[in-house]
Design an enzyme around this catalytic site. Structure first.
Site, PDB file in Angstrom:
ATOM      1  N   HIS A 181       0.816  -1.224   0.000  1.00  0.00           N
ATOM      2  CA  HIS A 181       0.000   0.000   0.000  1.00  0.00           C
ATOM      3  C   HIS A 181       0.846   1.268   0.000  1.00  0.00           C
ATOM      4  O   HIS A 181       0.338   2.344  -0.302  1.00  0.00           O
ATOM      5  CB  HIS A 181      -0.925   0.010   1.224  1.00  0.00           C
ATOM      6  CG  HIS A 181      -2.011  -1.007   1.138  1.00  0.00           C
ATOM      7  ND1 HIS A 181      -3.325  -0.679   0.874  1.00  0.00           N
ATOM      8  CD2 HIS A 181      -1.989  -2.356   1.220  1.00  0.00           C
ATOM      9  CE1 HIS A 181      -4.054  -1.778   0.838  1.00  0.00           C
ATOM     10  NE2 HIS A 181      -3.265  -2.815   1.047  1.00  0.00           N
ATOM     11  N   ASP A 389       3.621   9.520  -0.771  1.00  0.00           N
ATOM     12  CA  ASP A 389       2.411   8.800  -0.361  1.00  0.00           C
ATOM     13  C   ASP A 389       2.144   7.710  -1.382  1.00  0.00           C
ATOM     14  O   ASP A 389       2.247   7.966  -2.591  1.00  0.00           O
ATOM     15  CB  ASP A 389       1.221   9.783  -0.344  1.00  0.00           C
ATOM     16  CG  ASP A 389       0.206   9.489   0.742  1.00  0.00           C
ATOM     17  OD1 ASP A 389       0.120   8.322   1.163  1.00  0.00           O
ATOM     18  OD2 ASP A 389      -0.502  10.421   1.156  1.00  0.00           O
TER      19      ASP A 389
HETATM   20  C1  GDG Z   1      -2.024   4.040   3.408  1.00  0.00           C
HETATM   21  C2  GDG Z   1      -1.040   4.717   2.441  1.00  0.00           C
HETATM   22  C3  GDG Z   1      -2.773   4.605   0.643  1.00  0.00           C
HETATM   23  C4  GDG Z   1      -8.426  10.291   8.270  1.00  0.00           C
HETATM   24  N1  GDG Z   1      -8.803  10.978   9.371  1.00  0.00           N
HETATM   25  C5  GDG Z   1     -10.022  10.505   9.707  1.00  0.00           C
HETATM   26  C6  GDG Z   1     -10.396   9.537   8.788  1.00  0.00           C
HETATM   27  N2  GDG Z   1      -9.394   9.413   7.915  1.00  0.00           N
HETATM   28  C7  GDG Z   1      -9.409   8.482   6.767  1.00  0.00           C
HETATM   29  C8  GDG Z   1      -9.493   9.176   5.448  1.00  0.00           C
HETATM   30  C9  GDG Z   1      -8.928   8.099   4.521  1.00  0.00           C
HETATM   31  C10 GDG Z   1      -7.912   7.388   5.406  1.00  0.00           C
HETATM   32  O1  GDG Z   1      -8.196   7.735   6.755  1.00  0.00           O
HETATM   33  C11 GDG Z   1      -6.483   7.827   5.110  1.00  0.00           C
HETATM   34  O2  GDG Z   1      -6.087   7.217   3.910  1.00  0.00           O
HETATM   35  P1  GDG Z   1      -4.836   7.715   3.081  1.00  0.00           P
HETATM   36  O3  GDG Z   1      -4.786   6.965   1.804  1.00  0.00           O
HETATM   37  O4  GDG Z   1      -4.952   9.182   2.865  1.00  0.00           O
HETATM   38  O5  GDG Z   1      -3.553   7.480   3.985  1.00  0.00           O
HETATM   39  P2  GDG Z   1      -2.876   6.296   4.890  1.00  0.00           P
HETATM   40  O6  GDG Z   1      -3.606   6.090   6.162  1.00  0.00           O
HETATM   41  O7  GDG Z   1      -1.461   6.722   5.050  1.00  0.00           O
HETATM   42  O8  GDG Z   1      -2.966   4.936   4.025  1.00  0.00           O
HETATM   43  C12 GDG Z   1      -1.788   5.519   1.399  1.00  0.00           C
HETATM   44  C13 GDG Z   1      -3.633   3.818   1.627  1.00  0.00           C
HETATM   45  O9  GDG Z   1      -2.839   3.134   2.592  1.00  0.00           O
HETATM   46  C14 GDG Z   1      -4.482   2.768   0.892  1.00  0.00           C
HETATM   47  O10 GDG Z   1      -3.704   1.918   0.123  1.00  0.00           O
HETATM   48  O11 GDG Z   1      -3.614   5.421  -0.150  1.00  0.00           O
HETATM   49  O12 GDG Z   1      -0.883   6.081   0.466  1.00  0.00           O
HETATM   50  O13 GDG Z   1      -0.129   5.554   3.155  1.00  0.00           O
HETATM   51  O14 GDG Z   1      -9.912   7.162   4.182  1.00  0.00           O
HETATM   52  O15 GDG Z   1     -10.828   9.535   5.192  1.00  0.00           O
HETATM   53  N3  GDG Z   1     -11.583   8.888   8.822  1.00  0.00           N
HETATM   54  C15 GDG Z   1     -12.424   9.210   9.845  1.00  0.00           C
HETATM   55  N4  GDG Z   1     -12.118  10.135  10.795  1.00  0.00           N
HETATM   56  C16 GDG Z   1     -10.934  10.810  10.765  1.00  0.00           C
HETATM   57  O16 GDG Z   1     -10.692  11.663  11.640  1.00  0.00           O
HETATM   58  N5  GDG Z   1     -13.619   8.593   9.922  1.00  0.00           N
END
Ligand code: GDG
Length: 488
Positions: A181, A389
């Site tokens: 990921h 990322d």
């Molecule tokens: C890894 C990789 C890749 C955030 N704050 C809250 C909340 N979130 C949710 C967002 C989003 C998720 O968390 C974050 O996803 P990301 O993709 O931006 O980042 P990572 O956690 O680093 O994920 C990344 C991912 O895996 C999938 O393969 O895209 O590059 O680093 O869904 O909405 N959700 C809630 N409350 C919050 O305060 N409910």
């Protein structure tokens, strides 16, 4: 239906209705189980926790009678397999020491920074590596015990890179997929890893290796050739014994329809209006990230802060709302980051606020999904500025939520998502001045110009949701094994 698994430490007796370990034809393996413990009628219960991966894999798990193997999030507790919301889950226990060494150490203080361009210094400790290997072996053994003859096993992410090979040694009959990921680093960085050969061999135990972007797949194949002397051709590699594997990009996505529906639901529409009213600003800039040094929060806040202090953004008209969700709080680098961010924001707000309002609203807490959806709906500009990322789902969620075609996305060129979302306002987060100009452009562009960009972004996201991702990977995994040479 939720069941209440009993801890082995609480009871040595097997209850008659406890499900026995299944023999599954489809197995998902991830560091964490997709369940959360919630209060229920009869003490505590387990509920599937929402998330893109679960949404994508739930139908496949149900259809194939699959199981999910992972840690349930509490150290020192060994649970029997159980069922949560109709899905079989198999918990893997971790001791407190293993959480420190395998999870917080090797996974999050060695591999995480190294794989993200070393934006923080990766630490190498031999005892962390020993714990990583031992935990990966335990995961592999659990899978081997649960997977039926010829099962499909899909291993997820950087915490479990040794599992594919370990599993193959235990169970040569199963078909193994692995998906990373996070980014896979360029050779110059990967070479630092004292255990680089073991990691490469570990991943290459899979029949199909998935990455977020093509460049990472190429890096991986090149390293197999250079470091392990594997024969390779395009996306194929020949592993010892003549087995042919493939490494390709499968950009992950989100459940687009669910986000669009949530965004248009009456509760979220009303909440978005309320937020706009409460903030009382003409323009709302928004950011939401785990509080992680890879997300470029320092650079983003600096850029927005300078725009306010130079008078190019008017705090009477514009507000920047930044949600930074608590993350990995026991890892030192994350504690330092929190201090830095809060100092920076405190300085900006301290010098720019009036009694009535502050230019930056900073929230260090986890919000319900509805609240995030309302913020997406209310925000005029979403700012996503990671230094590196794998993908970045926040960018895709915002686009999916903008069902009326409004909004503007400022996106770092170092997010995997930038490969697909080319019509975003693309920035280099290391270039603060460039980022300031682009944020201003995203604020000031005409509504028609913004709509044109958003239309293109929406087309891309709508056509490539999480189901497309899972189907493409599983389809390719299904086909693998038929070609027997590097050429085919
Ligand atoms: C890894 C990789 C890749 C955030 N704050 C809250 C909340 N979130 C949710 C967002 C989003 C998720 O968390 C974050 O996803 P990301 O993709 O931006 O980042 P990572 O956690 O680093 O994920 C990344 C991912 O895996 C999938 O393969 O895209 O590059 O680093 O869904 O909405 N959700 C809630 N409350 C919050 O305060 N409910």
């Amino acid at each position: 239906m939720t069941s209440n698994p009993e801890s082995k430490s609480d009871t040595a007796q097997a209850t008659p209705d406890r499900p026995t370990t299944p023999t599954a034809s489809f197995v998902v393996v991830a560091n964490r189980l997709p369940v959360e413990r919630v209060p229920g009628h009869d003490g505590e219960e387990w509920r599937m926790s929402p998330g893109g991966l679960v949404t994508a894999l739930e139908p496949v798990l149900r259809e194939k009678g699959g199981v999910w193997i992972g840690w349930h999030g509490v150290s020192g507790e060994d649970l029997e397999p159980f069922e949560a919301s109709g899905i079989q889950v198999v918990p893997v226990p971790l001791s407190r020491e293993e959480v420190t060494e395998y999870y917080e150490g090797m996974s999050n203080a060695t591999l995480w920074p190294l794989y993200h361009d070393s934006v923080a210094f990766p630490e190498y400790h031999r005892e962390w590596w020993d714990a990583y290997r031992a935990v990966n072996q335990r995961f592999a053994e659990r899978v081997a015990a649960v997977a039926g003859e010829g099962a499909i096993v899909w291993v997820q992410d950087y915490q479990l890179q040794l599992v594919p090979r370990m599993l193959r040694e235990l169970r040569p009959d199963v078909r193994i997929g692995f998906f990373l990921h996070i980014p896979f680093p360029p050779a110059e960085l990967f070479q630092q890893l004292p255990w680089r050969r073991q990691i490469l061999e570990g991943i290459a135990g899979a029949d199909l290796v998935g990455f977020q972007v093509p460049k990472d797949a190429h890096n991986f194949v090149r390293l197999l050739r250079q470091m392990l002397r594997y024969e390779t051709r395009r996306d194929r590699f020949s592993a010892p014994g003549g087995r042919i594997g493939r490494a390709r990009a499968y950009p992950i996505s989100i459940d687009v329809e669910a986000f669009a529906q949530l965004s248009d639901s009456p509760g979220v529409v009303a909440r978005a209006q309320e937020v706009r009213h409460d903030l009382g600003a003409k323009t709302i800039l928004f950011g939401v990230d785990r509080l992680d040094y890879t997300k470029g929060l320092r650079q983003r806040i600096l850029a927005v802060g300078e725009l306010f202090s130079e008078g190019r953004l008017d705090p009477e008209e514009t507000v920047f709302v930044q949600i930074a969700t608590p993350s990995r709080e026991r890892v030192e680098e994350y504690q330092r980051l929190r201090d830095d961010i809060e100092l920076l924001i405190g300085r900006i707000n301290g010098s720019m606020s009036t009694i009535a309002r502050s230019p930056i609203t900073y929230l260090h807490t986890h919000f319900p999904k509805d609240e995030i959806a309302a913020m997406y709906r209310a925000a005029d500009v979403l700012i996503v500025t990671p230094l590196r990322d794998g993908m970045n789902l926040v960018a895709k969620e915002y686009v999916a939520s903008k069902t009326d075609g409004s909004g503007a996305l400022v996106l770092s060129e170092f997010a995997g998502a930038a490969e697909e979302l080319k019509q975003a306002y693309i920035v280099n987060p290391y270039d603060i001045n460039g980022m300031k100009e682009m944020i201003l452009q995203a604020v000031r562009d005409s509504p028609a110009a913004k709509r044109r960009r958003m239309r293109a972004l929406r087309r891309q996201v709508l056509n490539n949701d999480i189901h497309v991702w899972a189907d493409a990977f599983l389809h390719d995994l299904d086909l693998i094994g038929y070609p027997t040479t590097l050429e085919s």
